[in-house]
Design a protein around this motif. Structure first.
Motif, PDB file in Angstrom:
ATOM      1  N   GLU A   1       2.266   5.146   0.386  1.00  0.00           N
ATOM      2  CA  GLU A   1       2.145   6.203   1.089  1.00  0.00           C
ATOM      3  C   GLU A   1       0.929   7.329   0.492  1.00  0.00           C
ATOM      4  O   GLU A   1       0.797   7.264  -0.659  1.00  0.00           O
TER       5      GLU A   1
ATOM      6  N   LEU B   1      -1.664   9.142   9.051  1.00  0.00           N
ATOM      7  CA  LEU B   1      -2.395   9.300   8.002  1.00  0.00           C
ATOM      8  C   LEU B   1      -2.581  10.826   7.774  1.00  0.00           C
ATOM      9  O   LEU B   1      -2.385  11.250   6.537  1.00  0.00           O
TER      10      LEU B   1
ATOM     11  N   TRP C   1      -8.521   8.607  -1.892  1.00  0.00           N
ATOM     12  CA  TRP C   1      -7.478   7.879  -1.229  1.00  0.00           C
ATOM     13  C   TRP C   1      -7.431   6.500  -0.886  1.00  0.00           C
ATOM     14  O   TRP C   1      -6.376   5.810  -0.282  1.00  0.00           O
TER      15      TRP C   1
ATOM     16  N   TRP D   1      -7.013   2.773  -1.971  1.00  0.00           N
ATOM     17  CA  TRP D   1      -6.176   1.908  -2.531  1.00  0.00           C
ATOM     18  C   TRP D   1      -6.656   1.295  -3.918  1.00  0.00           C
ATOM     19  O   TRP D   1      -7.860   0.577  -3.676  1.00  0.00           O
TER      20      TRP D   1
ATOM     21  N   GLU E   1       0.600  11.942   6.111  1.00  0.00           N
ATOM     22  CA  GLU E   1       0.805  11.435   4.548  1.00  0.00           C
ATOM     23  C   GLU E   1      -0.371  12.239   3.695  1.00  0.00           C
ATOM     24  O   GLU E   1      -0.383  12.221   2.579  1.00  0.00           O
TER      25      GLU E   1
ATOM     26  N   HIS F   1      -0.781   1.602   9.547  1.00  0.00           N
ATOM     27  CA  HIS F   1      -1.793   2.490   9.811  1.00  0.00           C
ATOM     28  C   HIS F   1      -2.717   2.771   8.530  1.00  0.00           C
ATOM     29  O   HIS F   1      -3.699   3.314   8.379  1.00  0.00           O
ATOM     30  N   ARG F   2      -2.130   2.200   7.253  1.00  0.00           N
ATOM     31  CA  ARG F   2      -2.778   2.706   6.307  1.00  0.00           C
ATOM     32  C   ARG F   2      -4.105   1.562   5.988  1.00  0.00           C
ATOM     33  O   ARG F   2      -4.757   1.263   4.989  1.00  0.00           O
TER      34      ARG F   2
ATOM     35  N   GLN G   1      -2.170   6.435   0.850  1.00  0.00           N
ATOM     36  CA  GLN G   1      -3.362   5.800   0.410  1.00  0.00           C
ATOM     37  C   GLN G   1      -3.852   4.873   1.464  1.00  0.00           C
ATOM     38  O   GLN G   1      -3.112   4.569   2.369  1.00  0.00           O
ATOM     39  N   VAL G   2      -5.068   4.624   1.611  1.00  0.00           N
ATOM     40  CA  VAL G   2      -5.618   3.582   2.419  1.00  0.00           C
ATOM     41  C   VAL G   2      -6.217   2.389   1.971  1.00  0.00           C
ATOM     42  O   VAL G   2      -6.858   2.438   0.928  1.00  0.00           O
TER      43      VAL G   2
ATOM     44  N   GLN H   1      -2.249   6.343  14.565  1.00  0.00           N
ATOM     45  CA  GLN H   1      -2.642   6.074  13.293  1.00  0.00           C
ATOM     46  C   GLN H   1      -3.272   7.261  12.641  1.00  0.00           C
ATOM     47  O   GLN H   1      -2.801   7.576  11.430  1.00  0.00           O
TER      48      GLN H   1
ATOM     49  N   VAL I   1       0.562  -1.236   0.003  1.00  0.00           N
ATOM     50  CA  VAL I   1      -0.142   0.017  -0.022  1.00  0.00           C
ATOM     51  C   VAL I   1       0.680   1.479   0.056  1.00  0.00           C
ATOM     52  O   VAL I   1       1.770   1.373   0.896  1.00  0.00           O
TER      53      VAL I   1
END
Length: 151
Positions: free
Chosen positions: A23, A98, A116, A118, A101, A73-74, A25-26, A94, A21
């Motif tokens: 940076e 985020l 954001w 993924w 980022e 954290h993502r 993005q989640v 967390q 994943v």
DNA sequence: CGTTTGACTACGC
DNA sequence: CGCGTAGCCAAAC
């Protein structure tokens, strides 16, 4: 590919996926779960029905030792929210990471997947790992912070 | 050992 | 939409 591995191996696989994943993005527990083939087969839409709760367990194990090579954290839940107790120290960490980022939270503490979320790893990587391609978390093309004019 | 409890989700009011 | 519930399986009690 493999049947459902023992918990230890399962965790290693989940962590490998999380490392993909990028940076800023989640992803979600469910999206990760949907990539891993389950022994009982797949859903009608072609995705495995692996219990996303196990993915949560794998993340819990990581945040505990805070392995710096795994961007735990993502990973958030399907509602776009941090899934830890809101008052906990870990949740605060967390959220801070985020935000750092560039990810924003709306008034209900939710992240907009259209911006954001993924879209999953490269297909080649999935093939190599013997995983399914996940569904994208985005329902429409990401509109950047400021969208560009085409004339 | 039986129970309870999860960093979850999909589904139904 | 928001909230409650059923289903999941491993781990901790």
């Amino acid at each position: 590919m493999m049947a459902l591995p023992d918990p230890e191996t399962f965790n290693l696989l989940v962590w490998d996926i999380v490392r993909q994943v990028p940076e800023g993005q989640v992803t979600t527990f469910g999206q990760i779960a949907s990539m891993i083939p389950a022994p009982e087969g797949v859903d009608s839409d072609g995705y495995s029905r692996l219990v996303p709760r196990w993915v949560g367990d794998a993340m819990n194990a990581v945040s505990w030792k805070d392995d710096k090579t795994i961007p735990w954290h993502r990973v958030i839940n399907s509602r776009g929210m941090i899934s830890l107790p809101p008052e906990s120290q870990t949740a605060a960490l967390q959220r801070a990471r985020l935000r750092h980022e560039g990810i924003e939270f709306n008034g209900k503490e939710q992240v907009d997947f259209d911006r954001w979320g993924w879209e999953g790893p490269e297909m080649a990587w999935c093939d190599e790992m013997g995983l399914y391609m996940p569904k994208s978390l985005r329902s429409r093309p990401a509109d950047g912070p400021q969208q560009m004019h085409l004339f």
